[in-house]
Design a protein around this motif. Sequence first.
Motif, PDB file in Angstrom:
ATOM      1  N   SER A  41       0.864  -1.183   0.000  1.00  0.00           N
ATOM      2  CA  SER A  41       0.000   0.000   0.000  1.00  0.00           C
ATOM      3  C   SER A  41       0.897   1.229   0.000  1.00  0.00           C
ATOM      4  N   ALA A  42       0.284   2.388  -0.173  1.00  0.00           N
ATOM      5  CA  ALA A  42       1.019   3.644  -0.057  1.00  0.00           C
ATOM      6  C   ALA A  42       1.412   3.863   1.400  1.00  0.00           C
ATOM      7  N   THR A  47      -2.327   8.333   0.682  1.00  0.00           N
ATOM      8  CA  THR A  47      -3.499   8.424  -0.202  1.00  0.00           C
ATOM      9  C   THR A  47      -4.419   9.566   0.241  1.00  0.00           C
ATOM     10  N   GLU A  74       1.487   4.215  -4.098  1.00  0.00           N
ATOM     11  CA  GLU A  74       1.955   2.828  -4.036  1.00  0.00           C
ATOM     12  C   GLU A  74       3.294   2.679  -4.752  1.00  0.00           C
ATOM     13  N   PHE A 136      -3.558  -1.861  -5.371  1.00  0.00           N
ATOM     14  CA  PHE A 136      -4.678  -0.912  -5.563  1.00  0.00           C
ATOM     15  C   PHE A 136      -4.750  -0.329  -6.972  1.00  0.00           C
ATOM     16  N   ARG A 151     -10.761   2.469  -2.407  1.00  0.00           N
ATOM     17  CA  ARG A 151     -10.015   2.549  -1.152  1.00  0.00           C
ATOM     18  C   ARG A 151      -9.820   1.159  -0.536  1.00  0.00           C
ATOM     19  N   GLY A 152      -8.636   0.931  -0.041  1.00  0.00           N
ATOM     20  CA  GLY A 152      -8.330  -0.357   0.564  1.00  0.00           C
ATOM     21  C   GLY A 152      -8.073  -1.451  -0.464  1.00  0.00           C
ATOM     22  N   GLY A 153      -7.907  -1.046  -1.741  1.00  0.00           N
ATOM     23  CA  GLY A 153      -7.853  -2.014  -2.829  1.00  0.00           C
ATOM     24  C   GLY A 153      -6.630  -2.922  -2.876  1.00  0.00           C
ATOM     25  N   SER A 154      -5.609  -2.611  -2.080  1.00  0.00           N
ATOM     26  CA  SER A 154      -4.412  -3.463  -2.118  1.00  0.00           C
ATOM     27  C   SER A 154      -4.698  -4.889  -1.636  1.00  0.00           C
TER      28      SER A 154
HETATM   29  N1  ASP Z   1      -3.549   3.298  -0.579  1.00  0.00           N
HETATM   30  C1  ASP Z   1      -4.891   2.922  -0.881  1.00  0.00           C
HETATM   31  C2  ASP Z   1      -5.825   3.408   0.218  1.00  0.00           C
HETATM   32  O1  ASP Z   1      -5.366   3.991   1.188  1.00  0.00           O
HETATM   33  C3  ASP Z   1      -5.041   1.453  -1.104  1.00  0.00           C
HETATM   34  C4  ASP Z   1      -4.742   0.588   0.097  1.00  0.00           C
HETATM   35  O2  ASP Z   1      -4.180   1.034   1.086  1.00  0.00           O
HETATM   36  O3  ASP Z   1      -5.075  -0.599   0.044  1.00  0.00           O
HETATM   37  O4  ASP Z   1      -7.002   3.238   0.117  1.00  0.00           O
END
Ligand code: ASP
Length: 408
Positions: A41-42, A47, A74, A136, A151-154
Amino acid sequence: MSLVVQKYGGTSVGDASRIRDVAARVAARRKSGDDVVVIVSAMGDTTDDLLRLSAEVSPNEHPREMDMLLTAGERVAMALLAMAIQDLGVEAVSFTGSQAGILTDTTHGGAKIQDIRPFRVREALDAGQVVIVAGFQGVSPDTKEVTTLGRGGSDATAAAMAAALGGDVCEIYTDVDGVFTADPRVVESARRIDEISFDEMLELAAAGARVLMPRAVEFGKRFGVPIYVASSFNDGPGTWVKEKTMEQAIVRGIAHDSAATKITVHGVPDRPGVAAALFEPLAVEGVSVDMIVQNVSQSGITDISFTVPREHADVARTVAEAMASEVGALGVDVTSKIARLSIVGSGMRTEPGVAATMFRELADEGVNIDMISTSSIRVSCVIDESDVDRAMQCLHRAFGLDGDANGE
Ligand code: ASP
Ligand code: MG
């Protein structure tokens, strides 16, 4: 020797020293003989910071450029992690989602993975390298544009990559020790769960448990890749998410979601087509409706209530008001002071009376139930937002989760 896909979340790669810590974990795993693909992730709040920055620069929508911007987060993390791993004497190479062959539809900001063609990933693995892939993100073969998965796609990247590579396990490393029986900030006695089924995890995630993105669980289930959720800050045990668990639980966990809004259309004429007149336009607007309750309050007239995620509340209200005036309903009520409380466990399938126990416990606790919905392994109640903590604690105790969640 196994093929392992690991994912590290933003907190786990939050600064230079944490990146070096993750590098040490990855290098050790590689040296033990496993092939390792790492999804990152970043770093930290990157993000969110990029989103804020873009809002300062422009008030307008720029879907394509937004994805160009956000995928940079990322990309920073993947390059830094590859450097840190190389410094430990382990060969490593980083790839963007596009280079890793992650092909998506054309939707900016919430693309769906359609296919993965991990040729470069395989080549690098065959050459003995650790492969770092930016989470992501992917690329649309139709538009040739870079996309993000939402969001949260990793998590989704990790599970999908594990599936595409035929990986033995997808390990999700995060800042908590695994999946818990309830949110430990609300229920002090909440415990880490040893094993949970894909179906239970999907229900818990949909009910508000935030530790794993539901799309990742779906990939794991569909392609039979077990997911292991654990902390990147210690070596303690985590939670296995898999098809079948050793023990069946009547209630595996409790989740709550306070980010919902309830909308009621009052005095709707009770005739064919009114529900369609409401929910069709909601679907067209992309509003995801959760619970729906319709009850006849007096003859010929009915009330329709439903819940939506809070970010969809304004759109849903506009649609409901338009529908109300179209069909001659009496009015629309909107409240966000609600929460949805869910108990989840696959043992419910065969154990009668679980819902009744939940309702009795809430009644004894003086908690009023506003709406109810069920699946074969879940019972959810909408209650007043101010009752959530008490209700969670009482159900956690009542269903025996205060003891050892793993039955040891
Ligand atoms: N960096 C993106 C987010 O904060 C993806 C991730 O963290 O999975 O949503
Ligand atoms: Mg993040």
